[in-house]
Enzyme design. Structure first.
Site, PDB file in Angstrom:
ATOM      1  CG  HIS A  22      59.106  26.210  17.462  1.00 34.86           C
ATOM      2  ND1 HIS A  22      58.489  26.422  16.260  1.00 34.86           N
ATOM      3  CD2 HIS A  22      58.109  26.134  18.387  1.00 34.86           C
ATOM      4  CE1 HIS A  22      57.173  26.466  16.425  1.00 34.86           C
ATOM      5  NE2 HIS A  22      56.917  26.313  17.722  1.00 34.86           N
ATOM      6  CE  LYS A  46      42.820  12.798  14.448  1.00 35.79           C
ATOM      7  NZ  LYS A  46      43.276  11.667  15.244  1.00 35.79           N
ATOM      8  NE  ARG A  99      54.564  31.875  22.041  1.00 35.29           N
ATOM      9  CZ  ARG A  99      53.979  31.094  21.141  1.00 35.29           C
ATOM     10  NH1 ARG A  99      54.282  31.217  19.872  1.00 35.29           N
ATOM     11  NH2 ARG A  99      53.094  30.203  21.503  1.00 35.29           N
ATOM     12  CB  SER A 137      53.550  28.140  13.805  1.00 37.31           C
ATOM     13  OG  SER A 137      54.654  27.486  14.364  1.00 37.31           O
TER      14      SER A 137
HETATM   15  N1  LIG Z   1      58.727  32.095  20.003  1.00 33.13           N
HETATM   16  C1  LIG Z   1      58.540  31.215  20.988  1.00 33.13           C
HETATM   17  N2  LIG Z   1      59.096  31.412  22.185  1.00 33.13           N
HETATM   18  C2  LIG Z   1      58.884  30.549  23.205  1.00 33.13           C
HETATM   19  N3  LIG Z   1      58.118  29.472  23.134  1.00 33.13           N
HETATM   20  C3  LIG Z   1      57.539  29.216  21.959  1.00 33.13           C
HETATM   21  C4  LIG Z   1      57.704  30.072  20.829  1.00 33.13           C
HETATM   22  N4  LIG Z   1      56.975  29.555  19.807  1.00 33.13           N
HETATM   23  C5  LIG Z   1      56.394  28.452  20.285  1.00 33.13           C
HETATM   24  N5  LIG Z   1      56.714  28.240  21.575  1.00 33.13           N
HETATM   25  C6  LIG Z   1      56.282  27.158  22.439  1.00 33.13           C
HETATM   26  O1  LIG Z   1      56.572  25.924  21.817  1.00 33.13           O
HETATM   27  C7  LIG Z   1      55.566  24.966  22.158  1.00 33.13           C
HETATM   28  C8  LIG Z   1      55.004  24.346  20.893  1.00 33.13           C
HETATM   29  O2  LIG Z   1      54.340  25.355  20.221  1.00 33.13           O
HETATM   30  P1  LIG Z   1      53.531  25.234  18.881  1.00 33.13           P
HETATM   31  O3  LIG Z   1      53.976  24.094  18.059  1.00 33.13           O
HETATM   32  O4  LIG Z   1      52.092  25.394  19.169  1.00 33.13           O
HETATM   33  O5  LIG Z   1      54.064  26.567  18.147  1.00 33.13           O
HETATM   34  P2  LIG Z   1      53.345  27.953  18.014  1.00 33.13           P
HETATM   35  O6  LIG Z   1      54.337  28.900  17.444  1.00 33.13           O
HETATM   36  O7  LIG Z   1      52.662  28.331  19.286  1.00 33.13           O
HETATM   37  O8  LIG Z   1      52.298  27.588  16.884  1.00 33.13           O
HETATM   38  P3  LIG Z   1      50.792  28.097  16.711  1.00 33.13           P
HETATM   39  O9  LIG Z   1      50.887  29.538  16.376  1.00 33.13           O
HETATM   40  O10 LIG Z   1      50.303  27.239  15.571  1.00 33.13           O
HETATM   41  O11 LIG Z   1      50.105  27.801  18.014  1.00 33.13           O
HETATM   42  C9  LIG Z   1      54.556  25.707  23.015  1.00 33.13           C
HETATM   43  O12 LIG Z   1      54.863  25.486  24.377  1.00 33.13           O
HETATM   44  C10 LIG Z   1      54.787  27.154  22.658  1.00 33.13           C
HETATM   45  O13 LIG Z   1      54.426  28.006  23.730  1.00 33.13           O
HETATM   46 MG   LIG Z   2      50.871  27.438  19.972  1.00 32.29          MG
END
Ligand SMILES: Nc1ncnc2c1ncn2[C@@H]1O[C@H](COP(=O)(O)OP(=O)(O)OP(=O)(O)O)[C@@H](O)[C@H]1O
Ligand SMILES: [Mg+2]
Length: 171
Positions: A22, A46, A99, A137
């Site tokens: 992020h 939710k 990703r 995450s």
């Molecule tokens: N390592 C990463 N590289 C690029 N984009 C990311 C990365 N981690 C998250 N994102 C993007 O950030 C945005 C918000 O993601 P989110 O909060 O769902 O995080 P996540 O790491 O995907 O969490 P979870 O595993 O709970 O889904 C989404 O568009 C996701 O694709």
């Molecule tokens: Mg996600």
């Protein structure tokens, strides 16, 4: 032609917790837009992913701490329809990350839906640095709970909070 309008972009997500993936996206985007507003979804039970590990206030706080040095990044929380929130904030675009191919299908569908709902707001996709292409995450939480070292995948303040959470659980 020079456009005097300030470009504000919104980055919505769950951030449960914030990862270096992020942060990589935030840093890249902050360099090319005027303002970047990171918006933490206040979902709780939710969520289809089940209850969050951190409260939305904790998630917001961790983001604030980790982005404090980037002047054009701010952090808030939201609930309800994201594009509606983006509108009220005057955002021109929504930032999302891709990703791998696995993210693409879901993100494309959501981008199309959001375009239908708010045609004036674009979706901006950013590609993370290679070393973050596997960081999510969900995987960070899973690895940490099983005793894995995730310190290269999250910023130090998130690492601290993860440790405090696990101490709280075992005592
Ligand atoms: N390592 C990463 N590289 C690029 N984009 C990311 C990365 N981690 C998250 N994102 C993007 O950030 C945005 C918000 O993601 P989110 O909060 O769902 O995080 P996540 O790491 O995907 O969490 P979870 O595993 O709970 O889904 C989404 O568009 C996701 O694709
Ligand atoms: Mg996600």
């Amino acid at each position: 032609m020079h456009n005097a309008k300030r470009t504000k972009v919104i980055y919505p997500g769950t951030f449960d917790p914030l990862t270096n993936g992020h942060l990589d996206l935030i840093a890249r985007t902050a360099k090319i837009v005027d303002e970047l507003l990171v918006a933490v979804l206040r979902n709780s039970d939710k969520s289809e992913k089940g209850p969050a590990l951190f409260t939305y206030l904790e998630r917001e706080q961790m983001l604030r701490e980790a982005t404090a040095e980037i002047p054009n990044v701010s952090v808030t929380t939201f609930d309800g329809l994201m594009v509606e929130f983006a509108r009220t904030q005057g955002a021109r675009a929504i930032l999302r990350g891709i990703r791998a191919v696995s993210d693409y299908e879901y993100e494309l569908q959501m981008a199309m839906m959001n375009r239908k709902l708010a045609p004036e707001i674009e979706t901006l996709f950013m590609i993370p640095g290679e070393r973050y292409t596997y960081v999510s995450s969900r995987l960070v939480k899973g690895a940490f709970e099983l005793g894995g070292d995730v310190s290269t995948m999250v910023p130090p303040n998130v690492m601290e909070r993860l440790k405090r959470k696990s101490l709280g659980k075992s005592s």
